[in-house]
Scaffold this active site. Structure first.
Site, short mmCIF file in Angstrom:
data_model
loop_
_atom_site.label_atom_id
_atom_site.label_comp_id
_atom_site.label_asym_id
_atom_site.label_seq_id
_atom_site.Cartn_x
_atom_site.Cartn_y
_atom_site.Cartn_z
CE1 TYR A 1 46.57 24.29 11.46
CE2 TYR A 1 46.58 23.01 13.48
CZ TYR A 1 46.61 23.07 12.09
OH TYR A 1 46.69 21.93 11.36
CD GLU B 1 43.18 26.53 9.37
OE1 GLU B 1 43.06 26.29 10.59
OE2 GLU B 1 42.82 25.76 8.47
CG ASP C 1 56.11 30.32 -11.19
OD1 ASP C 1 56.99 30.78 -10.44
OD2 ASP C 1 55.77 29.13 -11.19
CB THR D 1 59.80 29.34 -4.46
OG1 THR D 1 60.78 29.60 -5.46
CG2 THR D 1 58.85 28.27 -4.95
CE LYS E 1 62.69 26.92 -7.45
NZ LYS E 1 61.27 27.09 -7.12
NE ARG F 1 62.33 24.11 -0.49
CZ ARG F 1 62.72 22.98 -1.06
NH1 ARG F 1 63.90 22.48 -0.81
NH2 ARG F 1 61.92 22.34 -1.89
N1 DSN Z 1 61.80 22.00 -8.44
C1 DSN Z 1 62.02 23.37 -8.82
C2 DSN Z 1 63.16 23.50 -9.75
O1 DSN Z 1 64.13 22.81 -9.54
O2 DSN Z 1 63.12 24.30 -10.67
C3 DSN Z 1 60.81 24.01 -9.36
O3 DSN Z 1 59.68 23.53 -8.76
#
Ligand code: DSN
Length: 478
Positions: free
Chosen positions: A64, A66, A241, A270, A273, A279
């Site tokens: 942990y 925090e 974003d 994120t 991607k 993740r």
């Molecule tokens: N689920 C993601 C996507 O496929 O674009 C975005 O949150």
């Protein structure tokens, strides 16, 4: 790095897991086989490196932590401090950001951190000020009522889901569409492109506190300089974003007006991607928002995930290497080759093409819904996801679109010639699939017919196409 080391690491890990719950070890092995054998075209997925994957599977998971680096609510966080500081440093250097917060567990978490930071920074609320300086116990019921009233009805303007925006940008079923007085901007019906004059008009009328840029299914570059000018003209905070295209920003494919970092007050992403990390999520911001952003935990996040922050540090270090820029450029080259291959065979694409990592096919031209097309492609070894197209008559469940993206196949090494072959496989499946009917004879949005022999043939061709580009060539689990 010897290939042997990777095989040994993953084989040993599976052996240890198998001794406790063999079905989990089998499922992990089966997932590798499935990923190796299918043509993965989901625009939001990728293949993280073995080093990134391994950084997640260890005792950091047990800790942990925090708080923030050097200021934790738990003892013994010195090693977590090391990896969190490293991940933040790599993120700042990679993106040229003043501040990076690497604790968010996902994209929605990163967006919630950003929304809260902007609310706390911008909304004039004496009650909130008290709460921020930790005089929470001094707040009266009337203070709390005022605080909820002041924070609960602020305005957000983001891209609509069916134009390619993300559900966290104010879509009603998401908390963002409930906590904000929300309005969205769409795209030009004739071109499918963002009409910046219309965005400016909407901003002038609506006067949002936050203007959100970014998308999950818009196949074009966005001019963030213009969006910032629009935000400034109405006194809005400009948030971007960049979850989908963070890899293209990191790899310097999107620069100048198309790089959100110098233009936005706050940027979320994120990490898994096009950026090809674990993740997770991340927030980058200008110095004036840093203190608020760092309050993400405990404001909207639970304890950080130190094992994932360790993996973020590894992946961000990888993205700072020169070959990542080459990878990012190949993602876009491949998406454009895929788009050209589909167009030349007669497909209809939203906006007529792409200049990022994704292509949106309007499958109504094939007489199909997105749901039918997605399933028929899956039967044929091609993994995609259905997605709304602008003004979609089939809604967000059945949809009229198929979104395809190239980050994963580009990681595998496929190039523009293979993208043309991929376009041929997709086109073959979509032209040979026919929409089905319900029992009462009405058209079904889900049922379809595709000759199983043809699906098998395409799946074999997909496997052949992938055979030259093995996934995780250094990992042999046999
Ligand atoms: N689920 C993601 C996507 O496929 O674009 C975005 O949150």
């Amino acid at each position: 790095m010897s290939r042997n080391a990777e095989s040994t690491a993953f084989r040993s890990a599976l052996e240890v897991i198998r001794a406790v719950e063999p079905r989990v070890a089998d499922a992990i092995g089966a997932e590798l086989t499935d990923q190796r054998e299918s043509l993965k075209l989901i625009a939001s997925e990728n293949y993280a490196s073995p080093a990134t994957l391994l950084a997640m599977g260890n005792w950091f998971s047990d800790k942990y932590a925090e708080g923030t680096v050097g200021r934790r609510f738990y003892a013994g966080c010195q090693n977590v401090d090391t990896v969190e500081a490293l991940a933040a440093e790599h993120a700042r250097e990679l993106f040229g950001a003043a501040h990076a917060y690497v604790q968010p567990h996902s994209g929605i978490d990163a967006n919630l951190v950003a929304f809260w930071a902007v609310l706390a920074d911008r909304v004039e609320s004496p009650a909130l000020k008290k709460a921020q300086v930790r005089q929470v116990n001094d707040l009266s019921e009337a203070d709390w009522f005022a605080l909820r009233r002041e924070l609960g009805n602020q305005r957000m303007l983001g891209m609509s889901l069916d134009a390619g925006g993300h559900l966290t940008h104010g879509f009603r079923p998401n908390i963002s569409g409930k906590m904000f007085d929300q309005r969205s901007y769409g795209t030009d019906p004739a071109t499918g492109l963002i009409d910046y004059d219309r965005v400016a008009e909407a901003a002038r009328e609506f006067k949002p506190l936050i203007l959100v840029g970014g998308y999950s299914a818009y196949p074009r570059k966005v001019n963030f300089r213009i969006l910032r000018e629009i935000a400034d003209s109405v006194g809005a905070t400009f948030m971007v974003d960049m979850a989908h295209f963070a890899g293209l920003v990191a790899g310097k494919v999107f620069t100048g007006d198309f790089d959100p970092v110098p233009h936005a007050h706050i940027v979320t992403t994120t990490t898994h991607k096009s950026l090809r990390g674990p993740r997770g999520g991340m927030v980058l911001c200008q110095p004036e928002l840093a203190d608020q952003v760092d309050r993400g935990c405990p404001m909207v996040l639970g304890g950080p995930l130190p094992h994932v922050m360790a993996a973020k540090a590894v992946a961000l270090a990888e993205a700072r290497r020169p070959d990542f820029a080459d990878y990012a450029q190949r993602i876009v080259d491949n998406a454009q080759a895929l788009a050209e291959g589909l167009l030349s065979r007669g497909a209809t694409l939203v906006t007529g093409g792409t200049d990022n990592h994704l292509v949106l096919i309007d499958v109504s031209g094939y007489g199909l819904t997105g749901r039918q097309a997605e399933q028929a492609l899956l039967d044929s070894g091609i993994v995609t996801n259905r997605n709304s197209v602008p003004q979609d008559p089939n809604g967000a469940w059945y949809t009229s679109g198929i979104r395809i993206g190239t980050p994963a196949l580009t990681t595998r090494g496929l190039g523009t010639a293979e993208m043309d072959q991929t376009a041929e496989l997709i086109h073959t499946v979509l032209t040979q699939t026919t929409a089905g009917a319900n029992a009462d004879g009405t058209p079904s949005k889900a049922k379809y017919t595709l000759d199983p022999g043809l699906a098998d043939k395409v799946a074999r061709q997909a496997t052949d196409l992938l055979a030259t580009y093995p996934l995780y060539p250094g990992i042999d689990l046999s």
